[in-house]
Write a protein that holds these residues in place. Structure first.
Motif, PDB file in Angstrom:
ATOM      1  N   HIS A   1       0.649  -1.172  -0.028  1.00  0.00           N
ATOM      2  CA  HIS A   1       0.153  -0.269  -0.031  1.00  0.00           C
ATOM      3  C   HIS A   1       0.982   1.198  -0.202  1.00  0.00           C
ATOM      4  CE1 HIS A   1      -2.702   3.259   1.838  1.00  0.00           C
ATOM      5  NE2 HIS A   1      -1.675   3.326   2.782  1.00  0.00           N
ATOM      6  N   LEU A   2       2.041   1.296   0.851  1.00  0.00           N
ATOM      7  CA  LEU A   2       2.796   2.555   1.061  1.00  0.00           C
ATOM      8  C   LEU A   2       3.577   2.710  -0.321  1.00  0.00           C
ATOM      9  CD1 LEU A   2       3.278   3.894   3.606  1.00  0.00           C
ATOM     10  CD2 LEU A   2       5.352   2.585   4.188  1.00  0.00           C
ATOM     11  N   ILE A   3       4.042   1.656  -0.744  1.00  0.00           N
ATOM     12  CA  ILE A   3       4.749   1.777  -2.236  1.00  0.00           C
ATOM     13  C   ILE A   3       3.872   2.447  -3.313  1.00  0.00           C
ATOM     14  CG2 ILE A   3       6.102   0.767  -3.728  1.00  0.00           C
ATOM     15  CD1 ILE A   3       6.934  -1.345  -1.406  1.00  0.00           C
ATOM     16  N   ASP A   4       2.719   1.771  -3.188  1.00  0.00           N
ATOM     17  CA  ASP A   4       1.512   2.054  -4.506  1.00  0.00           C
ATOM     18  C   ASP A   4       1.512   3.563  -4.202  1.00  0.00           C
ATOM     19  OD1 ASP A   4       1.758  -0.510  -5.474  1.00  0.00           O
ATOM     20  OD2 ASP A   4      -0.178  -1.004  -4.593  1.00  0.00           O
TER      21      ASP A   4
ATOM     22  N   PRO B   1       8.605   1.816  -7.978  1.00  0.00           N
ATOM     23  CA  PRO B   1       8.181   0.547  -7.317  1.00  0.00           C
ATOM     24  C   PRO B   1       9.221  -0.442  -6.978  1.00  0.00           C
ATOM     25  CG  PRO B   1       8.237   0.952 -10.054  1.00  0.00           C
ATOM     26  CD  PRO B   1       8.654   2.187  -9.444  1.00  0.00           C
ATOM     27  N   VAL B   2       8.954  -0.931  -5.833  1.00  0.00           N
ATOM     28  CA  VAL B   2       9.854  -1.755  -5.165  1.00  0.00           C
ATOM     29  C   VAL B   2       8.829  -2.928  -4.732  1.00  0.00           C
ATOM     30  CG1 VAL B   2      11.067  -2.122  -2.917  1.00  0.00           C
ATOM     31  CG2 VAL B   2      11.543  -0.195  -4.579  1.00  0.00           C
ATOM     32  N   ASP B   3       9.527  -4.090  -4.835  1.00  0.00           N
ATOM     33  CA  ASP B   3       8.652  -5.439  -4.289  1.00  0.00           C
ATOM     34  C   ASP B   3       8.605  -5.237  -2.760  1.00  0.00           C
ATOM     35  OD1 ASP B   3       8.085  -7.839  -3.261  1.00  0.00           O
ATOM     36  OD2 ASP B   3       8.993  -8.898  -4.996  1.00  0.00           O
ATOM     37  N   PRO B   4       7.340  -5.281  -2.215  1.00  0.00           N
ATOM     38  CA  PRO B   4       7.107  -4.989  -0.754  1.00  0.00           C
ATOM     39  C   PRO B   4       7.896  -6.273  -0.004  1.00  0.00           C
ATOM     40  CG  PRO B   4       4.973  -5.775  -1.923  1.00  0.00           C
ATOM     41  CD  PRO B   4       6.069  -5.459  -2.956  1.00  0.00           C
ATOM     42  N   LEU B   5       8.087  -7.260  -0.665  1.00  0.00           N
ATOM     43  CA  LEU B   5       8.763  -8.413   0.175  1.00  0.00           C
ATOM     44  C   LEU B   5      10.081  -8.249   0.532  1.00  0.00           C
ATOM     45  CD1 LEU B   5       7.561 -11.158   1.257  1.00  0.00           C
ATOM     46  CD2 LEU B   5       8.418 -12.227  -0.997  1.00  0.00           C
TER      47      LEU B   5
ATOM     48  N   LYS C   1      12.048   7.944  -6.046  1.00  0.00           N
ATOM     49  CA  LYS C   1      12.009   7.963  -7.571  1.00  0.00           C
ATOM     50  C   LYS C   1      13.291   8.868  -8.165  1.00  0.00           C
ATOM     51  CE  LYS C   1       8.774   9.038 -11.456  1.00  0.00           C
ATOM     52  NZ  LYS C   1       7.694   9.683 -11.840  1.00  0.00           N
ATOM     53  N   ILE C   2      14.010   8.100  -9.014  1.00  0.00           N
ATOM     54  CA  ILE C   2      15.224   8.808  -9.619  1.00  0.00           C
ATOM     55  C   ILE C   2      15.053   9.474 -11.046  1.00  0.00           C
ATOM     56  CG2 ILE C   2      17.752   8.428 -10.076  1.00  0.00           C
ATOM     57  CD1 ILE C   2      17.115   5.724  -9.388  1.00  0.00           C
TER      58      ILE C   2
END
Lengths: 218, 218
Positions: free
Chosen positions: B149-152, B162-166, B217-218
């Protein structure tokens, strides 16, 4: 303080004579198997001997005691990233390149020997003060100093912002240990098929991106 | 599967009647002390009773078994960040703000109850499949979903990549656990006076910078 005792966890090969490297290797491998299988260090020298198909007396002859055996196992299991740290310090690579190479070795080491962090801390907490200090200098302080070197170099190159190397130590060693110690359990709990060895490569890359980005000078 | 058993680690207060909250609290606190002191869960219900100045029978009455006691302890010790996650999901804050609040609660929780990660994984590995799944859904999957949720949200806002939450789960929980479990040992080993409680505030801030920057975000 200046002479290492035979039970020192810090590599001190002097005095180890008339030994057969393959026997030593077999005993270390048996201990590695037991530790990986049990997830703790509650095993006897007799179990190690039995696992290797050798006598308990031989385990005692090679390693002196369980403490000596565990110290030798730590040296053996961490050799990949310890020797790499020494090599990287001298190499003509940029700080981000060194970080990337180091992270891959760190993750590989912890996945190959998931007990390594527990073993390190068991040896520190069960040794007398002088020995604990030697182990810590060799396996903890050396890594922290490597991070200090890496950050300083990265700052000089204009790649990194200044970060406390001790903070980096907690983040990276904590992540590697958690990944190693919890991977299988979390894979089944999360029903995630993708926590297999493929995950390792993907995760190493993601960790590298995260850290490179995290360290980046803004 | 739909009805929680009394030994479920997932909060299920229905059926717990005629109980005294302060007695329950005293027993949980005694267990918390034992776990923090011993660093492992090798203790008996009699020891918990003795520590709380209450009878073993009372421990059994309140928690059914050692498993039930440990499950209640996990619920109690993780309540700060579990309830916070639920709250944060609904709050009108930016993703970086949510991350900062969450990290502070996470670090505080792990330092207050340094055994929490070991307890969680002990309960998962010692429970039957259905129970293990419930614990995992409540304490692991929920956190991973919070990170998703936080990443989205951060990606939508233009703050994060975008980063894998795991991956974020392994990095953050690994760091928090390492900090909590190794802090004292490493402080004496490194001769670092600054690994005291001041370190916590400083480290939380550094971790936040590292992660905010890492996710940027770069």
């Amino acid at each position: 303080m200046t002479t290492a005792t035979s039970r020192s966890a810090v590599p001190a090969r002097a005095g180890r004579k008339r030994r057969d490297a393959s026997t030593e290797q077999a005993l270390l491998l048996a201990t590695d198997n037991l530790l990986t299988e049990k997830g703790n260090i509650d095993f006897s020298l007799a179990e190690v001997g039995a696992r290797a198909g050798l006598s308990t007396a031989l385990v005692q002859y090679y390693f002196g005691s369980k403490h000596g055996l565990l110290a030798a196992l730590l040296e053996w299991s961490s050799s990949r990233y310890v020797s790499q740290i020494n090599g990287l310090l001298a190499m003509e690579l940029s700080a981000p390149e060194k970080l990337q190479i180091h992270l891959r070795a760190l993750v590989k080491t912890y996945l190959k020997t998931p007990y390594i962090d527990r073993l390190l801390h068991h040896l520190i907490s069960s040794s007398d003060d002088a020995e604990a200090q030697r182990i810590s200098d060799f396996y903890v302080k050396r890594v922290v100093e490597f991070y200090r070197h890496l950050i300083d170099q990265g700052v000089r190159e204009g790649h990194f912002r200044p970060v406390d190397p001790l903070h980096l130590y907690f983040i990276l060693l904590g992540t590697a240990d958690h990944l190693a110690a919890r991977r299988r359990l979390l894979a089944s709990a999360l029903g995630a098929a993708d926590l297999d060895m493929d995950f390792v490569g993907v995760f190493s890359a993601a960790l590298n991106d995260m850290m490179l980005n995290g360290l980046r000078k803004i």
